[in-house]
Design a protein around this motif. Sequence first.
Motif, short mmCIF file in Angstrom:
data_model
loop_
_atom_site.label_atom_id
_atom_site.label_comp_id
_atom_site.label_asym_id
_atom_site.label_seq_id
_atom_site.Cartn_x
_atom_site.Cartn_y
_atom_site.Cartn_z
N GLU A 169 0.84 -1.21 0.00
CA GLU A 169 0.00 0.00 0.00
C GLU A 169 0.87 1.25 0.00
OE1 GLU A 169 -3.60 1.13 -0.68
OE2 GLU A 169 -3.64 -0.76 0.42
N PRO A 227 2.15 4.69 0.97
CA PRO A 227 2.00 5.48 2.20
C PRO A 227 1.13 6.72 2.00
CG PRO A 227 4.29 4.85 1.90
CD PRO A 227 3.56 4.40 0.67
N VAL A 286 -1.40 7.13 -0.13
CA VAL A 286 -2.81 6.71 -0.18
C VAL A 286 -3.33 6.48 1.24
CG1 VAL A 286 -4.38 4.87 -0.90
CG2 VAL A 286 -2.58 5.67 -2.46
N LEU A 287 -2.51 5.83 2.01
CA LEU A 287 -2.87 5.53 3.39
C LEU A 287 -3.07 6.81 4.19
CD1 LEU A 287 -3.10 2.82 4.83
CD2 LEU A 287 -0.83 3.21 5.77
N TYR A 345 -6.31 8.64 3.17
CA TYR A 345 -7.45 7.91 3.70
C TYR A 345 -7.64 8.25 5.19
CZ TYR A 345 -10.25 3.74 4.91
OH TYR A 345 -11.22 2.88 5.36
#
Lengths: 201, 201
Positions: free
Chosen positions: B178, B180, B182-183, B186
Amino acid sequence: MTAERIVGTATDLVETDGVAGLTMRALASKLGVPVTTIYWHVGNKDAVLDAVVNGIIDRFGGVPARGTDGAARIVSLCRGWRRNLLEQPTLVGLVHSQGRTAELFHPLSRVLVHEFTAAGLVGRDAAMAVRVTLRFVTGAVLTDVQVERAPSQRVTFEGLWAEEDVPSALRGALTRDEDPTVLFDYAIRKLVVSLITGVGE
Amino acid sequence: MTAERIVGTATDLVETDGVAGLTMRALASKLGVPVTTIYWHVGNKDAVLDAVVNGIIDRFGGVPARGTDGAARIVSLCRGWRRNLLEQPTLVGLVHSQGRTAELFHPLSRVLVHEFTAAGLVGRDAAMAVRVTLRFVTGAVLTDVQVERAPSQRVTFEGLWAEEDVPSALRGALTRDEDPTVLFDYAIRKLVVSLITGVGE
DNA sequence: ACCTGAACACCGTTCAAGT
DNA sequence: ACCTGAACACCGTTCAAGT
Protein backbone atom coordinates in the motif's frame (compact mmCIF):
# COMPACT_ATOMS: atom_id res chain seq x y z
CA MET A 1 33.28 -15.18 26.19
CA THR A 2 30.14 -15.70 24.10
CA ALA A 3 28.16 -13.55 21.68
CA GLU A 4 25.17 -13.77 24.04
CA ARG A 5 27.12 -12.24 26.93
CA ILE A 6 28.37 -9.42 24.73
CA VAL A 7 24.90 -8.57 23.42
CA GLY A 8 23.44 -8.84 26.91
CA THR A 9 25.85 -6.39 28.49
CA ALA A 10 25.48 -4.15 25.45
CA THR A 11 21.74 -3.98 26.16
CA ASP A 12 22.44 -3.17 29.82
CA LEU A 13 24.79 -0.42 28.74
CA VAL A 14 22.16 1.15 26.49
CA GLU A 15 19.56 1.02 29.24
CA THR A 16 21.80 2.67 31.82
CA ASP A 17 23.89 5.11 29.79
CA GLY A 18 21.73 5.66 26.72
CA VAL A 19 22.54 4.92 23.11
CA ALA A 20 25.49 7.30 23.15
CA GLY A 21 26.94 5.38 26.09
CA LEU A 22 27.34 2.25 24.01
CA THR A 23 30.84 2.42 22.61
CA MET A 24 32.94 -0.56 21.69
CA ARG A 25 35.54 0.43 24.24
CA ALA A 26 33.03 0.95 27.06
CA LEU A 27 31.45 -2.38 26.25
CA ALA A 28 34.82 -4.14 26.22
CA SER A 29 35.85 -2.63 29.54
CA LYS A 30 32.55 -3.66 31.15
CA LEU A 31 33.19 -7.19 29.91
CA GLY A 32 36.76 -7.11 31.10
CA VAL A 33 38.25 -7.91 27.72
CA PRO A 34 40.12 -5.97 25.05
CA VAL A 35 38.00 -4.35 22.32
CA THR A 36 39.16 -6.74 19.67
CA THR A 37 37.50 -9.70 21.36
CA ILE A 38 34.09 -8.22 20.48
CA TYR A 39 35.02 -8.11 16.83
CA TRP A 40 35.87 -11.76 16.84
CA HIS A 41 32.54 -12.83 18.39
CA VAL A 42 29.91 -10.51 16.94
CA GLY A 43 31.56 -8.43 14.27
CA ASN A 44 31.41 -4.65 14.14
CA LYS A 45 29.32 -2.14 16.09
CA ASP A 46 26.38 -2.28 13.71
CA ALA A 47 26.14 -6.03 14.25
CA VAL A 48 26.10 -5.44 18.01
CA LEU A 49 23.32 -2.84 17.66
CA ASP A 50 21.36 -5.13 15.40
CA ALA A 51 21.57 -7.97 17.90
CA VAL A 52 20.50 -5.64 20.73
CA VAL A 53 17.51 -4.50 18.68
CA ASN A 54 16.58 -8.11 17.92
CA GLY A 55 16.43 -8.76 21.64
CA ILE A 56 14.30 -5.70 22.34
CA ILE A 57 11.81 -6.59 19.62
CA ASP A 58 11.57 -10.23 20.71
CA ARG A 59 11.17 -9.36 24.35
CA PHE A 60 8.41 -6.80 23.89
CA GLY A 61 5.21 -8.76 24.33
CA GLY A 62 2.44 -6.18 24.18
CA VAL A 63 -0.76 -6.07 26.17
CA PRO A 64 -4.12 -7.87 26.13
CA ALA A 65 -7.28 -6.18 24.82
CA ARG A 66 -9.88 -5.29 27.45
CA GLY A 67 -13.64 -4.76 27.25
CA THR A 68 -16.48 -6.21 25.21
CA ASP A 69 -17.28 -3.43 22.76
CA GLY A 70 -15.11 -3.71 19.63
CA ALA A 71 -13.99 -0.09 19.51
CA ALA A 72 -13.28 -0.05 23.24
CA ARG A 73 -11.10 -3.16 22.94
CA ILE A 74 -9.02 -1.66 20.15
CA VAL A 75 -8.65 1.65 21.96
CA SER A 76 -7.48 -0.08 25.14
CA LEU A 77 -5.02 -2.09 23.10
CA CYS A 78 -3.49 1.00 21.54
CA ARG A 79 -3.37 2.84 24.85
CA GLY A 80 -1.62 -0.08 26.47
CA TRP A 81 0.97 -0.39 23.73
CA ARG A 82 1.71 3.30 23.83
CA ARG A 83 2.03 3.32 27.61
CA ASN A 84 4.39 0.36 27.71
CA LEU A 85 6.61 1.66 24.96
CA LEU A 86 6.86 5.11 26.53
CA GLU A 87 8.30 3.45 29.63
CA GLN A 88 11.47 2.68 27.66
CA PRO A 89 12.10 5.79 25.58
CA THR A 90 15.77 4.95 25.09
CA LEU A 91 15.06 1.52 23.66
CA VAL A 92 12.33 2.86 21.38
CA GLY A 93 14.73 5.52 20.17
CA LEU A 94 17.34 2.91 19.44
CA VAL A 95 14.94 0.70 17.49
CA HIS A 96 13.82 3.74 15.51
CA SER A 97 17.35 4.89 14.76
CA GLN A 98 18.14 1.42 13.46
CA GLY A 99 15.20 1.72 11.09
CA ARG A 100 13.23 -1.14 12.57
CA THR A 101 10.22 0.54 14.16
CA ALA A 102 7.79 -1.37 11.94
CA GLU A 103 9.02 -4.71 13.24
CA LEU A 104 8.48 -3.59 16.80
CA PHE A 105 4.77 -3.21 16.06
CA HIS A 106 4.27 -6.55 14.31
CA PRO A 107 2.58 -8.21 17.29
CA LEU A 108 0.15 -5.29 17.53
CA SER A 109 -0.72 -5.58 13.85
CA ARG A 110 -1.63 -9.24 14.31
CA VAL A 111 -4.00 -8.47 17.15
CA LEU A 112 -5.49 -5.55 15.26
CA VAL A 113 -6.37 -7.80 12.33
CA HIS A 114 -8.21 -10.04 14.72
CA GLU A 115 -10.02 -7.22 16.51
CA PHE A 116 -11.10 -5.25 13.47
CA THR A 117 -12.38 -8.45 11.87
CA ALA A 118 -14.33 -9.22 15.05
CA ALA A 119 -15.73 -5.68 14.85
CA GLY A 120 -17.25 -6.52 11.48
CA LEU A 121 -14.79 -5.07 8.98
CA VAL A 122 -13.82 -7.12 5.93
CA GLY A 123 -11.51 -6.97 2.92
CA ARG A 124 -9.82 -3.70 2.13
CA ASP A 125 -11.73 -1.81 4.84
CA ALA A 126 -10.26 -4.07 7.48
CA ALA A 127 -6.77 -3.87 5.97
CA MET A 128 -6.89 -0.08 5.84
CA ALA A 129 -8.18 0.10 9.39
CA VAL A 130 -5.27 -2.01 10.61
CA ARG A 131 -2.70 0.01 8.71
CA VAL A 132 -4.09 3.38 9.71
CA THR A 133 -4.33 2.47 13.38
CA LEU A 134 -0.84 1.02 13.31
CA ARG A 135 0.61 4.16 11.82
CA PHE A 136 -1.26 6.41 14.18
CA VAL A 137 0.03 4.58 17.24
CA THR A 138 3.54 4.43 15.80
CA GLY A 139 3.56 8.14 15.06
CA ALA A 140 2.22 9.02 18.49
CA VAL A 141 4.85 6.90 20.21
CA LEU A 142 7.65 8.42 18.16
CA THR A 143 6.61 12.00 18.89
CA ASP A 144 5.85 11.37 22.54
CA VAL A 145 9.10 9.54 23.08
CA GLN A 146 10.93 12.60 21.91
CA VAL A 147 8.87 14.82 24.19
CA GLU A 148 9.90 12.51 27.02
CA ARG A 149 13.55 12.97 26.20
CA ALA A 150 13.52 16.68 25.35
CA PRO A 151 10.76 18.42 27.32
CA SER A 152 11.30 21.53 25.20
CA GLN A 153 9.59 19.54 22.45
CA ARG A 154 6.29 19.92 24.26
CA VAL A 155 4.19 22.21 22.09
CA THR A 156 3.83 25.56 23.73
CA PHE A 157 1.33 27.73 21.93
CA GLU A 158 2.32 30.61 24.19
CA GLY A 159 2.44 33.84 22.19
CA LEU A 160 2.15 31.99 18.92
CA TRP A 161 -0.80 34.09 17.74
CA ALA A 162 -0.38 37.26 19.67
CA GLU A 163 -1.57 39.51 16.87
CA GLU A 164 -4.15 37.12 15.53
CA ASP A 165 -7.84 37.44 16.39
CA VAL A 166 -8.34 34.19 18.25
CA PRO A 167 -11.41 34.04 20.52
CA SER A 168 -10.40 34.11 24.18
CA ALA A 169 -12.02 30.74 24.97
CA LEU A 170 -10.00 29.07 22.23
CA ARG A 171 -6.87 30.94 23.17
CA GLY A 172 -7.25 29.75 26.73
CA ALA A 173 -7.74 26.14 25.64
CA LEU A 174 -4.72 26.34 23.37
CA THR A 175 -2.42 27.94 25.91
CA ARG A 176 -3.30 25.44 28.61
CA ASP A 177 -0.80 22.64 28.86
CA GLU A 178 -2.39 19.45 27.56
CA ASP A 179 -1.27 16.02 28.74
CA PRO A 180 -0.05 13.98 25.73
CA THR A 181 -1.87 10.93 27.07
CA VAL A 182 -5.20 12.77 27.25
CA LEU A 183 -4.64 13.94 23.71
CA PHE A 184 -3.82 10.45 22.50
CA ASP A 185 -6.89 8.93 24.15
CA TYR A 186 -9.10 11.57 22.60
CA ALA A 187 -7.67 11.05 19.14
CA ILE A 188 -7.45 7.25 19.04
CA ARG A 189 -11.05 6.96 20.18
CA LYS A 190 -12.25 9.24 17.38
CA LEU A 191 -10.12 7.51 14.80
CA VAL A 192 -11.12 3.96 15.70
CA VAL A 193 -14.80 4.80 15.90
CA SER A 194 -14.72 6.48 12.51
CA LEU A 195 -12.81 3.53 11.04
CA ILE A 196 -15.38 1.05 12.32
CA THR A 197 -18.53 3.07 11.55
CA GLY A 198 -17.22 4.30 8.20
CA VAL A 199 -17.27 8.07 8.62
CA GLY A 200 -15.63 10.17 5.90
CA GLU A 201 -15.84 7.71 3.04
CA MET B 1 34.91 34.56 7.56
CA THR B 2 31.47 35.08 9.06
CA ALA B 3 29.10 32.94 11.10
CA GLU B 4 26.59 33.14 8.24
CA ARG B 5 29.00 31.62 5.73
CA ILE B 6 29.83 28.81 8.13
CA VAL B 7 26.19 27.95 8.80
CA GLY B 8 25.37 28.22 5.10
CA THR B 9 28.02 25.76 3.98
CA ALA B 10 27.12 23.52 6.91
CA THR B 11 23.57 23.36 5.55
CA ASP B 12 24.90 22.54 2.08
CA LEU B 13 27.03 19.79 3.56
CA VAL B 14 24.03 18.24 5.32
CA GLU B 15 21.96 18.37 2.14
CA THR B 16 24.61 16.71 0.00
CA ASP B 17 26.30 14.27 2.38
CA GLY B 18 23.64 13.72 5.03
CA VAL B 19 23.80 14.47 8.73
CA ALA B 20 26.70 12.08 9.21
CA GLY B 21 28.65 14.01 6.58
CA LEU B 22 28.69 17.13 8.69
CA THR B 23 31.90 16.95 10.68
CA MET B 24 33.79 19.94 11.95
CA ARG B 25 36.80 18.94 9.89
CA ALA B 26 34.85 18.41 6.67
CA LEU B 27 33.14 21.76 7.20
CA ALA B 28 36.44 23.50 7.80
CA SER B 29 38.06 21.99 4.74
CA LYS B 30 35.09 23.02 2.57
CA LEU B 31 35.50 26.56 3.89
CA GLY B 32 39.25 26.46 3.36
CA VAL B 33 40.10 27.28 6.95
CA PRO B 34 41.45 25.33 9.93
CA VAL B 35 38.90 23.73 12.23
CA THR B 36 39.55 26.14 15.05
CA THR B 37 38.21 29.07 13.08
CA ILE B 38 34.71 27.60 13.33
CA TYR B 39 34.99 27.49 17.09
CA TRP B 40 35.83 31.16 17.20
CA HIS B 41 32.81 32.23 15.10
CA VAL B 42 29.96 29.91 16.06
CA GLY B 43 31.12 27.81 18.98
CA ASN B 44 30.96 24.04 19.08
CA LYS B 45 29.25 21.53 16.81
CA ASP B 46 25.95 21.68 18.65
CA ALA B 47 25.81 25.43 18.04
CA VAL B 48 26.42 24.83 14.35
CA LEU B 49 23.63 22.25 14.20
CA ASP B 50 21.31 24.55 16.09
CA ALA B 51 21.95 27.36 13.65
CA VAL B 52 21.38 25.05 10.69
CA VAL B 53 18.09 23.91 12.18
CA ASN B 54 17.05 27.51 12.75
CA GLY B 55 17.55 28.18 9.08
CA ILE B 56 15.57 25.13 8.02
CA ILE B 57 12.65 26.03 10.27
CA ASP B 58 12.60 29.66 9.15
CA ARG B 59 12.83 28.79 5.47
CA PHE B 60 10.05 26.24 5.47
CA GLY B 61 6.98 28.19 4.50
CA GLY B 62 4.21 25.63 4.17
CA VAL B 63 1.39 25.51 1.65
CA PRO B 64 -1.91 27.33 1.11
CA ALA B 65 -5.26 25.66 1.83
CA ARG B 66 -7.36 24.76 -1.20
CA GLY B 67 -11.09 24.25 -1.66
CA THR B 68 -14.24 25.69 -0.14
CA ASP B 69 -15.46 22.92 2.13
CA GLY B 70 -13.89 23.20 5.60
CA ALA B 71 -12.80 19.57 5.89
CA ALA B 72 -11.43 19.53 2.35
CA ARG B 73 -9.34 22.64 3.02
CA ILE B 74 -7.78 21.15 6.13
CA VAL B 75 -7.11 17.83 4.42
CA SER B 76 -5.39 19.55 1.49
CA LEU B 77 -3.33 21.56 3.93
CA CYS B 78 -2.10 18.46 5.73
CA ARG B 79 -1.42 16.62 2.51
CA GLY B 80 0.62 19.54 1.19
CA TRP B 81 2.68 19.84 4.35
CA ARG B 82 3.41 16.15 4.37
CA ARG B 83 4.38 16.12 0.71
CA ASN B 84 6.73 19.08 1.02
CA LEU B 85 8.43 17.76 4.11
CA LEU B 86 8.95 14.33 2.60
CA GLU B 87 10.90 15.97 -0.19
CA GLN B 88 13.68 16.75 2.29
CA PRO B 89 13.95 13.65 4.46
CA THR B 90 17.47 14.46 5.58
CA LEU B 91 16.53 17.89 6.87
CA VAL B 92 13.45 16.56 8.64
CA GLY B 93 15.60 13.89 10.24
CA LEU B 94 18.06 16.51 11.43
CA VAL B 95 15.36 18.72 12.92
CA HIS B 96 13.90 15.68 14.68
CA SER B 97 17.24 14.52 16.04
CA GLN B 98 17.79 18.00 17.45
CA GLY B 99 14.47 17.71 19.28
CA ARG B 100 12.80 20.57 17.47
CA THR B 101 10.12 18.90 15.38
CA ALA B 102 7.35 20.82 17.13
CA GLU B 103 8.80 24.15 16.07
CA LEU B 104 8.87 23.05 12.46
CA PHE B 105 5.09 22.68 12.56
CA HIS B 106 4.31 26.01 14.20
CA PRO B 107 3.16 27.66 10.96
CA LEU B 108 0.79 24.76 10.31
CA SER B 109 -0.68 25.06 13.77
CA ARG B 110 -1.50 28.73 13.17
CA VAL B 111 -3.35 27.95 9.96
CA LEU B 112 -5.15 25.02 11.57
CA VAL B 113 -6.50 27.27 14.29
CA HIS B 114 -7.91 29.52 11.61
CA GLU B 115 -9.39 26.70 9.55
CA PHE B 116 -10.99 24.73 12.36
CA THR B 117 -12.52 27.94 13.70
CA ALA B 118 -13.89 28.71 10.23
CA ALA B 119 -15.30 25.18 10.18
CA GLY B 120 -17.37 26.01 13.23
CA LEU B 121 -15.39 24.57 16.12
CA VAL B 122 -14.95 26.63 19.29
CA GLY B 123 -13.21 26.47 22.66
CA ARG B 124 -11.68 23.18 23.74
CA ASP B 125 -13.10 21.30 20.75
CA ALA B 126 -11.19 23.56 18.40
CA ALA B 127 -8.03 23.37 20.49
CA MET B 128 -8.17 19.57 20.60
CA ALA B 129 -8.85 19.38 16.88
CA VAL B 130 -5.75 21.48 16.18
CA ARG B 131 -3.56 19.47 18.51
CA VAL B 132 -4.75 16.09 17.27
CA THR B 133 -4.36 17.02 13.62
CA LEU B 134 -0.93 18.44 14.29
CA ARG B 135 0.25 15.30 16.03
CA PHE B 136 -1.19 13.06 13.37
CA VAL B 137 0.62 14.88 10.58
CA THR B 138 3.82 15.01 12.61
CA GLY B 139 3.69 11.31 13.35
CA ALA B 140 2.97 10.43 9.74
CA VAL B 141 5.87 12.55 8.50
CA LEU B 142 8.26 11.02 11.01
CA THR B 143 7.36 7.44 10.11
CA ASP B 144 7.25 8.07 6.37
CA VAL B 145 10.55 9.89 6.42
CA GLN B 146 12.15 6.83 7.87
CA VAL B 147 10.51 4.60 5.28
CA GLU B 148 12.00 6.91 2.67
CA ARG B 149 15.47 6.45 4.11
CA ALA B 150 15.28 2.74 4.91
CA PRO B 151 12.90 1.00 2.51
CA SER B 152 13.06 -2.11 4.67
CA GLN B 153 10.90 -0.12 7.09
CA ARG B 154 7.96 -0.51 4.74
CA VAL B 155 5.52 -2.79 6.51
CA THR B 156 5.45 -6.14 4.84
CA PHE B 157 2.68 -8.30 6.17
CA GLU B 158 4.00 -11.18 4.13
CA GLY B 159 3.74 -14.40 6.09
CA LEU B 160 2.92 -12.56 9.27
CA TRP B 161 -0.19 -14.63 9.96
CA ALA B 162 0.55 -17.80 8.12
CA GLU B 163 -1.10 -20.08 10.64
CA GLU B 164 -3.89 -17.65 11.53
CA ASP B 165 -7.38 -17.98 10.04
CA VAL B 166 -7.54 -14.70 8.13
CA PRO B 167 -10.18 -14.53 5.36
CA SER B 168 -8.54 -14.61 1.94
CA ALA B 169 -9.97 -11.24 0.86
CA LEU B 170 -8.44 -9.57 3.91
CA ARG B 171 -5.21 -11.46 3.52
CA GLY B 172 -4.97 -10.27 -0.06
CA ALA B 173 -5.62 -6.66 0.95
CA LEU B 174 -3.03 -6.87 3.70
CA THR B 175 -0.35 -8.48 1.61
CA ARG B 176 -0.74 -5.99 -1.20
CA ASP B 177 1.79 -3.19 -1.00
CA GLU B 178 0.00 0.00 0.00
CA ASP B 179 1.33 3.43 -0.97
CA PRO B 180 2.00 5.48 2.20
CA THR B 181 0.44 8.53 0.56
CA VAL B 182 -2.81 6.71 -0.18
CA LEU B 183 -2.87 5.53 3.39
CA PHE B 184 -2.27 9.02 4.74
CA ASP B 185 -5.00 10.54 2.57
CA TYR B 186 -7.45 7.91 3.70
CA ALA B 187 -6.64 8.43 7.38
CA ILE B 188 -6.43 12.23 7.50
CA ARG B 189 -9.79 12.52 5.74
CA LYS B 190 -11.46 10.25 8.30
CA LEU B 191 -9.80 11.98 11.21
CA VAL B 192 -10.63 15.53 10.15
CA VAL B 193 -14.23 14.70 9.31
CA SER B 194 -14.74 13.02 12.66
CA LEU B 195 -13.11 15.96 14.44
CA ILE B 196 -15.41 18.45 12.73
CA THR B 197 -18.64 16.45 12.95
CA GLY B 198 -17.95 15.23 16.47
CA VAL B 199 -17.93 11.44 16.06
CA GLY B 200 -16.76 9.36 19.00
CA GLU B 201 -17.52 11.80 21.81
C1' DA C 1 39.51 41.19 17.51
C1' DC C 2 40.56 37.54 14.65
C1' DC C 3 43.03 33.44 13.19
C1' DT C 4 46.23 29.42 13.73
C1' DG C 5 49.12 24.86 15.01
C1' DA C 6 49.76 21.58 18.15
C1' DA C 7 47.92 18.62 21.28
C1' DC C 8 44.36 15.96 24.04
C1' DA C 9 40.98 12.49 24.77
C1' DC C 10 38.03 10.02 22.48
C1' DC C 11 35.97 7.06 18.51
C1' DG C 12 35.51 2.39 15.18
C1' DT C 13 38.26 -0.88 12.90
C1' DT C 14 42.18 -3.81 11.11
C1' DC C 15 45.79 -7.09 11.27
C1' DA C 16 49.75 -9.46 12.38
C1' DA C 17 51.04 -11.99 16.22
C1' DG C 18 50.29 -14.97 19.93
C1' DT C 19 48.27 -19.49 22.40
C1' DA D 1 39.61 -21.82 17.29
C1' DC D 2 40.11 -18.16 20.28
C1' DC D 3 42.25 -14.06 22.12
C1' DT D 4 45.47 -10.02 22.19
C1' DG D 5 48.55 -5.45 21.45
C1' DA D 6 49.76 -2.17 18.47
C1' DA D 7 48.50 0.80 15.06
C1' DC D 8 45.47 3.45 11.72
C1' DA D 9 42.29 6.92 10.39
C1' DC D 10 38.97 9.38 12.12
C1' DC D 11 36.21 12.33 15.66
C1' DG D 12 35.17 17.01 18.83
C1' DT D 13 37.45 20.31 21.58
C1' DT D 14 40.97 23.23 24.02
C1' DC D 15 44.54 26.49 24.51
C1' DA D 16 48.64 28.88 24.13
C1' DA D 17 50.60 31.40 20.56
C1' DG D 18 50.53 34.40 16.80
C1' DT D 19 48.95 38.94 14.01
